[in-house]
Design a protein around this motif. Sequence first.
Motif, PDB file in Angstrom:
ATOM      1  N   SER A 100       0.811  -1.218   0.000  1.00  0.00           N
ATOM      2  CA  SER A 100       0.000   0.000   0.000  1.00  0.00           C
ATOM      3  C   SER A 100       0.849   1.275   0.000  1.00  0.00           C
ATOM      4  O   SER A 100       0.371   2.334  -0.391  1.00  0.00           O
ATOM      5  CB  SER A 100      -0.940   0.021   1.212  1.00  0.00           C
ATOM      6  N   LEU A 101       2.112   1.188   0.407  1.00  0.00           N
ATOM      7  CA  LEU A 101       2.981   2.366   0.409  1.00  0.00           C
ATOM      8  C   LEU A 101       3.652   2.629  -0.939  1.00  0.00           C
ATOM      9  O   LEU A 101       4.265   3.674  -1.124  1.00  0.00           O
ATOM     10  CB  LEU A 101       4.065   2.236   1.491  1.00  0.00           C
ATOM     11  N   MET A 102       3.505   1.713  -1.862  1.00  0.00           N
ATOM     12  CA  MET A 102       4.102   1.911  -3.188  1.00  0.00           C
ATOM     13  C   MET A 102       3.240   2.898  -3.987  1.00  0.00           C
ATOM     14  O   MET A 102       2.038   3.003  -3.770  1.00  0.00           O
ATOM     15  CB  MET A 102       4.215   0.582  -3.934  1.00  0.00           C
ATOM     16  N   ARG A 103       3.882   3.610  -4.890  1.00  0.00           N
ATOM     17  CA  ARG A 103       3.167   4.624  -5.682  1.00  0.00           C
ATOM     18  C   ARG A 103       2.043   4.008  -6.509  1.00  0.00           C
ATOM     19  O   ARG A 103       0.985   4.593  -6.645  1.00  0.00           O
ATOM     20  CB  ARG A 103       4.158   5.331  -6.604  1.00  0.00           C
ATOM     21  N   TRP A 104       2.305   2.834  -7.085  1.00  0.00           N
ATOM     22  CA  TRP A 104       1.317   2.159  -7.919  1.00  0.00           C
ATOM     23  C   TRP A 104       1.195   0.724  -7.445  1.00  0.00           C
ATOM     24  O   TRP A 104       2.192   0.032  -7.225  1.00  0.00           O
ATOM     25  CB  TRP A 104       1.734   2.182  -9.384  1.00  0.00           C
ATOM     26  N   GLU A 105      -0.029   0.250  -7.306  1.00  0.00           N
ATOM     27  CA  GLU A 105      -0.290  -1.093  -6.795  1.00  0.00           C
ATOM     28  C   GLU A 105       0.389  -2.176  -7.640  1.00  0.00           C
ATOM     29  O   GLU A 105       0.903  -3.154  -7.108  1.00  0.00           O
ATOM     30  CB  GLU A 105      -1.791  -1.340  -6.732  1.00  0.00           C
ATOM     31  N   TRP A 106       0.434  -2.009  -8.950  1.00  0.00           N
ATOM     32  CA  TRP A 106       1.007  -3.019  -9.837  1.00  0.00           C
ATOM     33  C   TRP A 106       2.486  -3.278  -9.543  1.00  0.00           C
ATOM     34  O   TRP A 106       3.021  -4.322  -9.896  1.00  0.00           O
ATOM     35  CB  TRP A 106       0.816  -2.642 -11.310  1.00  0.00           C
ATOM     36  N   MET A 107       3.150  -2.351  -8.861  1.00  0.00           N
ATOM     37  CA  MET A 107       4.570  -2.544  -8.548  1.00  0.00           C
ATOM     38  C   MET A 107       4.786  -3.758  -7.642  1.00  0.00           C
ATOM     39  O   MET A 107       5.860  -4.345  -7.631  1.00  0.00           O
ATOM     40  CB  MET A 107       5.160  -1.289  -7.907  1.00  0.00           C
ATOM     41  N   GLY A 108       3.749  -4.173  -6.913  1.00  0.00           N
ATOM     42  CA  GLY A 108       3.848  -5.352  -6.059  1.00  0.00           C
ATOM     43  C   GLY A 108       4.237  -6.608  -6.809  1.00  0.00           C
ATOM     44  O   GLY A 108       4.824  -7.527  -6.247  1.00  0.00           O
ATOM     45  N   TYR A 109       3.921  -6.641  -8.098  1.00  0.00           N
ATOM     46  CA  TYR A 109       4.276  -7.800  -8.914  1.00  0.00           C
ATOM     47  C   TYR A 109       5.769  -7.865  -9.222  1.00  0.00           C
ATOM     48  O   TYR A 109       6.264  -8.875  -9.698  1.00  0.00           O
ATOM     49  CB  TYR A 109       3.479  -7.797 -10.223  1.00  0.00           C
ATOM     50  N   LEU A 110       6.468  -6.785  -8.968  1.00  0.00           N
ATOM     51  CA  LEU A 110       7.890  -6.723  -9.302  1.00  0.00           C
ATOM     52  C   LEU A 110       8.812  -7.188  -8.180  1.00  0.00           C
ATOM     53  O   LEU A 110       9.985  -7.449  -8.422  1.00  0.00           O
ATOM     54  CB  LEU A 110       8.269  -5.292  -9.710  1.00  0.00           C
ATOM     55  N   ARG A 111       8.304  -7.275  -6.953  1.00  0.00           N
ATOM     56  CA  ARG A 111       9.189  -7.690  -5.856  1.00  0.00           C
ATOM     57  C   ARG A 111       9.526  -9.170  -6.004  1.00  0.00           C
ATOM     58  O   ARG A 111       8.761  -9.944  -6.575  1.00  0.00           O
ATOM     59  CB  ARG A 111       8.591  -7.356  -4.503  1.00  0.00           C
ATOM     60  N   ARG A 112      10.659  -9.543  -5.477  1.00  0.00           N
ATOM     61  CA  ARG A 112      11.171 -10.903  -5.666  1.00  0.00           C
ATOM     62  C   ARG A 112      10.250 -11.961  -5.083  1.00  0.00           C
ATOM     63  O   ARG A 112      10.123 -13.044  -5.642  1.00  0.00           O
ATOM     64  CB  ARG A 112      12.567 -11.018  -5.090  1.00  0.00           C
ATOM     65  N   SER A 113       9.625 -11.691  -3.961  1.00  0.00           N
ATOM     66  CA  SER A 113       8.655 -12.621  -3.389  1.00  0.00           C
ATOM     67  C   SER A 113       7.359 -11.855  -3.166  1.00  0.00           C
ATOM     68  O   SER A 113       7.278 -10.984  -2.304  1.00  0.00           O
ATOM     69  CB  SER A 113       9.153 -13.193  -2.054  1.00  0.00           C
ATOM     70  N   ARG A 114       6.346 -12.190  -3.936  1.00  0.00           N
ATOM     71  CA  ARG A 114       5.061 -11.492  -3.829  1.00  0.00           C
ATOM     72  C   ARG A 114       4.323 -11.843  -2.540  1.00  0.00           C
ATOM     73  O   ARG A 114       3.407 -11.143  -2.147  1.00  0.00           O
ATOM     74  CB  ARG A 114       4.179 -11.825  -5.022  1.00  0.00           C
TER      75      ARG A 114
END
Length: 184
Positions: A100-114
Motif C-alpha cells: 500500500s505504500l508503493m506509488r502504484w499497486e502493480w509494482m507489487g508484482y515486481l518484488r522478488r517474493s510477492r
Amino acid sequence: MHRAALSTLAAVCSAGILLTACQNPVASVFGTGAPGAPLAVGEEVKIDFFTNAMKLDTGVELEAGSAYALRIATLSNWIDLDIEANEAGGKLDERGFGNSLMRWEWMGYLRRSREHNWFELMLHQPACPRASLVGVSELAFDAASGEYRFTATCDGKLALFVNDSVGRYGDNAGYANISLSRLD
C-alpha cells in the motif's frame, strides 16, 4: 561538494565507519568455527548486512533439520528509495512494509517474493532455493530474547536479502548487525 569534503567522505567509507551514505554491500562474518563447516551447537557468528545487497552470501553453512536463532540490530535507518517508515509510521526494519505504500499497486508484482512485504529480510539457501525461501515474518519470534527462530531446510550456505525488485537495490540504504547462532 568541495574536494576536501569528498576526500573525507571517501576515507570515512573506506575505514568502515558505518554511514547510510556508504552502503557497502560487502559482508563480514565473525565466528569461531572452521570455514565451510556448519555452525556447532551454541556457536554464534555476526554478520554485517547492508540492504543494498541483492543476495548476501553469508558464507555460513547450515545443517538440515537444525534449529537456529537470528538477532537483528538495526544500526542505521533502512530506506527504500524514499520510503523510510512502515504503514504504522514506525521506522523501517526487518519486517519491511506493505504494498500500500508503493506509488502504484502493480509494482507489487515486481518484488522478488510477492508473498512477503517489500523490504522484508529474507533467508535463502541456494542449495534448496524454493523450499528455503522464507521471510522473517514467517519465523517464530521470541519476544523475551528478541530472537527469530528457524530450522534449516537443507545443508548449505545461508544467503540474506531484503525483498525488493531485481535491479532496484542501488536505491536502498541501511545497515544491520545480525547474530546467527545454532540452537541444536
